[in-house]
Design a protein around this motif. Structure first.
Motif, mmCIF file in Angstrom:
data_model
loop_
_atom_site.group_PDB
_atom_site.id
_atom_site.type_symbol
_atom_site.label_atom_id
_atom_site.label_comp_id
_atom_site.label_asym_id
_atom_site.label_seq_id
_atom_site.Cartn_x
_atom_site.Cartn_y
_atom_site.Cartn_z
ATOM 1 N N PRO A 1 -2.583 -13.489 13.986
ATOM 2 C CA PRO A 1 -1.223 -13.026 13.715
ATOM 3 C C PRO A 1 -1.131 -11.494 13.728
ATOM 4 O O PRO A 1 -2.037 -10.801 13.268
ATOM 5 C CB PRO A 1 -0.930 -13.574 12.317
ATOM 6 C CG PRO A 1 -2.269 -13.767 11.692
ATOM 7 C CD PRO A 1 -3.181 -14.154 12.812
ATOM 8 N N ARG A 2 -0.020 -11.006 14.242
ATOM 9 C CA ARG A 2 0.184 -9.562 14.327
ATOM 10 C C ARG A 2 0.566 -9.011 12.954
ATOM 11 O O ARG A 2 1.373 -9.597 12.242
ATOM 12 C CB ARG A 2 1.302 -9.251 15.321
ATOM 13 C CG ARG A 2 1.339 -7.799 15.757
ATOM 14 C CD ARG A 2 2.426 -7.576 16.793
ATOM 15 N NE ARG A 2 2.229 -6.306 17.438
ATOM 16 C CZ ARG A 2 2.569 -5.124 16.911
ATOM 17 N NH1 ARG A 2 3.109 -5.092 15.706
ATOM 18 N NH2 ARG A 2 2.367 -4.006 17.578
ATOM 19 N N VAL A 3 -0.018 -7.880 12.595
ATOM 20 C CA VAL A 3 0.308 -7.267 11.320
ATOM 21 C C VAL A 3 1.798 -6.930 11.286
ATOM 22 O O VAL A 3 2.345 -6.349 12.223
ATOM 23 C CB VAL A 3 -0.552 -6.018 11.057
ATOM 24 C CG1 VAL A 3 -0.436 -4.980 12.174
ATOM 25 C CG2 VAL A 3 -0.189 -5.400 9.712
ATOM 26 N N ALA A 4 2.450 -7.307 10.184
ATOM 27 C CA ALA A 4 3.890 -7.107 10.040
ATOM 28 C C ALA A 4 4.229 -5.949 9.114
ATOM 29 O O ALA A 4 5.257 -5.284 9.291
ATOM 30 C CB ALA A 4 4.548 -8.385 9.512
ATOM 31 N N THR A 5 3.386 -5.728 8.113
ATOM 32 C CA THR A 5 3.680 -4.731 7.086
ATOM 33 C C THR A 5 2.408 -4.042 6.628
ATOM 34 O O THR A 5 1.300 -4.544 6.824
ATOM 35 C CB THR A 5 4.331 -5.382 5.842
ATOM 36 O OG1 THR A 5 3.439 -6.383 5.324
ATOM 37 C CG2 THR A 5 5.677 -6.014 6.174
ATOM 38 N N ILE A 6 2.610 -2.904 5.980
ATOM 39 C CA ILE A 6 1.515 -2.210 5.316
ATOM 40 C C ILE A 6 2.016 -1.780 3.944
ATOM 41 O O ILE A 6 3.063 -1.142 3.830
ATOM 42 C CB ILE A 6 1.016 -1.007 6.145
ATOM 43 C CG1 ILE A 6 -0.104 -0.267 5.407
ATOM 44 C CG2 ILE A 6 2.159 -0.058 6.490
ATOM 45 C CD1 ILE A 6 -0.786 0.790 6.273
ATOM 46 N N GLN A 7 1.313 -2.152 2.904
ATOM 47 C CA GLN A 7 1.710 -1.804 1.543
ATOM 48 C C GLN A 7 0.835 -0.652 1.053
ATOM 49 O O GLN A 7 -0.331 -0.832 0.716
ATOM 50 C CB GLN A 7 1.583 -3.006 0.607
ATOM 51 C CG GLN A 7 2.094 -2.699 -0.783
ATOM 52 C CD GLN A 7 2.100 -3.880 -1.723
ATOM 53 O OE1 GLN A 7 1.940 -3.715 -2.934
ATOM 54 N NE2 GLN A 7 2.291 -5.089 -1.194
ATOM 55 N N ASN A 8 1.414 0.536 1.047
ATOM 56 C CA ASN A 8 0.708 1.738 0.619
ATOM 57 C C ASN A 8 1.525 2.473 -0.430
ATOM 58 O O ASN A 8 2.743 2.294 -0.517
ATOM 59 C CB ASN A 8 0.468 2.682 1.808
ATOM 60 C CG ASN A 8 -0.705 2.260 2.682
ATOM 61 O OD1 ASN A 8 -1.138 1.110 2.625
ATOM 62 N ND2 ASN A 8 -1.184 3.162 3.500
ATOM 63 N N GLU A 9 0.855 3.319 -1.195
ATOM 64 C CA GLU A 9 1.571 4.125 -2.180
ATOM 65 C C GLU A 9 2.480 5.124 -1.482
ATOM 66 O O GLU A 9 2.086 5.776 -0.500
ATOM 67 C CB GLU A 9 0.588 4.866 -3.091
ATOM 68 C CG GLU A 9 1.269 5.664 -4.177
ATOM 69 C CD GLU A 9 0.318 6.197 -5.231
ATOM 70 O OE1 GLU A 9 0.798 6.860 -6.179
ATOM 71 O OE2 GLU A 9 -0.904 5.953 -5.117
ATOM 72 N N TYR A 10 3.704 5.255 -1.995
ATOM 73 C CA TYR A 10 4.642 6.192 -1.388
ATOM 74 C C TYR A 10 5.718 6.557 -2.396
ATOM 75 O O TYR A 10 6.340 5.669 -3.000
ATOM 76 C CB TYR A 10 5.295 5.575 -0.144
ATOM 77 C CG TYR A 10 6.071 6.578 0.684
ATOM 78 C CD1 TYR A 10 5.412 7.592 1.372
ATOM 79 C CD2 TYR A 10 7.454 6.522 0.768
ATOM 80 C CE1 TYR A 10 6.112 8.515 2.130
ATOM 81 C CE2 TYR A 10 8.162 7.438 1.531
ATOM 82 C CZ TYR A 10 7.490 8.439 2.209
ATOM 83 O OH TYR A 10 8.186 9.358 2.958
#
Length: 347
Positions: free
Chosen positions: A201-210
């Motif tokens: 599956p293709r990566v949909a999101t990235i959860q990083n500090e912001y």
């Protein structure tokens, strides 16, 4: 409530997401369920959790408790179709979880089944890797980050085998989409490239500090994610409470995160409090609530999929919900950038 899509998946979510990391520790089950009900009533249908939650601190005895709290709400209400649920597979290094074992193709089925059991559901909408096996520069590790010890061949083999394992879960219907967390620009593009080569599956999101105080995402990661259709799920948009102003002047409110984690995960520095003062002054100048301003700024960034916020108490949540329709003017957005230039990377 504005809605966005998670990458190329077609999964639609509210552009704000209810974080859950205090549920089952600082926030009891009844209050957590009240928070979900309140968020849904306000138009927020996206909930983020993780197998390791709750935190502050992470303990072996409480690992998985937050997912159980959510599962009890799903069981009680029968509203599984009304919410989009994201959870995470912990990686290596945390001795409270599988004795610190890394993410592998073999671990994925076991961990997915554990989350499904605790959540009392038969599918997870967004399944994320909590941090890379190869290491990460997030959580203040950037100051002495050194990737020279990485083995590219091992990293590529790991990505291929875990993508293939994730695809089996997609085929089974146990997960709908895949996301990253605490990743880099290079890592994100490699995951996308290998998926396009047919490995999973293709990566949909990235959860990083912001947040206004943590803008590492603004350069290479922003470019990579905008070009690859990978949306940011911003965590700690209030910088662990610093941007509320409640810690100014040496204050440490009872039961606050700073009362439990005095250094706020490395965010408490000499330079951070003057930076917060500058943002508070800007909010006052424009008659804005600083909490609402900080969250609205995140939500208006061009790469944002959803802004994850948490609340320990119901009054905190009510305060946040009251400002989620705020849209900042171009003037305010430009002035926020000016403050950032004066107080870059304060932690």
């Amino acid at each position: 409530m504005r809605r966005t899509q998670l990458g190329r998946t077609g999964i639609s979510v509210s552009n704000y997401c209810l974080g859950s990391m205090t549920w089952g520790n600082q926030t009891d089950t009844e209050d957590a369920h009240r928070q979900i009900d309140s968020a849904l009533a306000a138009g927020i249908d996206f909930i983020d959790t993780a197998e390791m939650y709750p935190v502050n601190p992470v303990r072996a005895s409480t690992v998985g408790r937050t997912e159980r709290v959510i599962g009890l709400w799903l069981e009680k209400t029968g509203k599984r179709g009304d919410v989009v649920i994201a959870s995470k597979h912990s990686g290596g290094g945390n001795r409270n979880i599988r004795d610190g074992a890394p993410i592998t193709a073999k671990s994925i089925p076991e961990v997915v089944e554990g989350s499904l059991r605790r959540l009392k559901t038969d599918y997870i909408d967004l399944y994320q890797f909590h941090w890379p096996n190869r290491g990460s520069y997030h959580f203040r590790q950037i100051w002495d980050y050194d990737p020279s010890g990485q083995n590219r061949e091992e990293t590529m083999a790991h990505m291929v085998e875990t993508l293939e394992a994730l695809q089996k879960q997609v085929d089974r219907g146990t997960i709908r989409a895949f996301g990253l967390s605490n990743e880099s620009a290079w890592g994100t593009t490699q995951w996308a490239r290998l998926a396009e080569a047919g490995h999973g599956p293709r990566v949909a999101t990235i959860q990083n500090e912001y947040s206004l105080l943590c803008r590492q995402f603004d350069s290479d990661l922003a470019e990579a994610c905008l070009n690859e259709d990978v949306g940011l799920l911003a965590y700690s948009p209030l910088a662990a409470g610093l941007l509320t102003g409640k810690y100014q002047g040496g204050a440490v409110p009872e039961a606050s995160r700073m009362s439990l984690v005095p250094e706020l995960g490395g965010r408490k520095t000499e330079r951070v409090f003057p930076a917060v003062d500058a943002y508070l002054a800007l909010a006052a100048k424009h008659g804005l609530d600083p909490v609402h301003m900080a969250l609205a700024w995140c939500a208006q960034r061009p790469f944002m999929a959803s802004v994850i916020f948490g609340a320990t108490t119901q009054p905190q949540l009510d305060h946040i919900l009251a400002g989620l329709e705020l849209h900042l003017s171009d003037e305010v957005m430009k002035e926020l950038d000016t403050v950032h230039r004066s107080h870059p990377m304060p932690f």
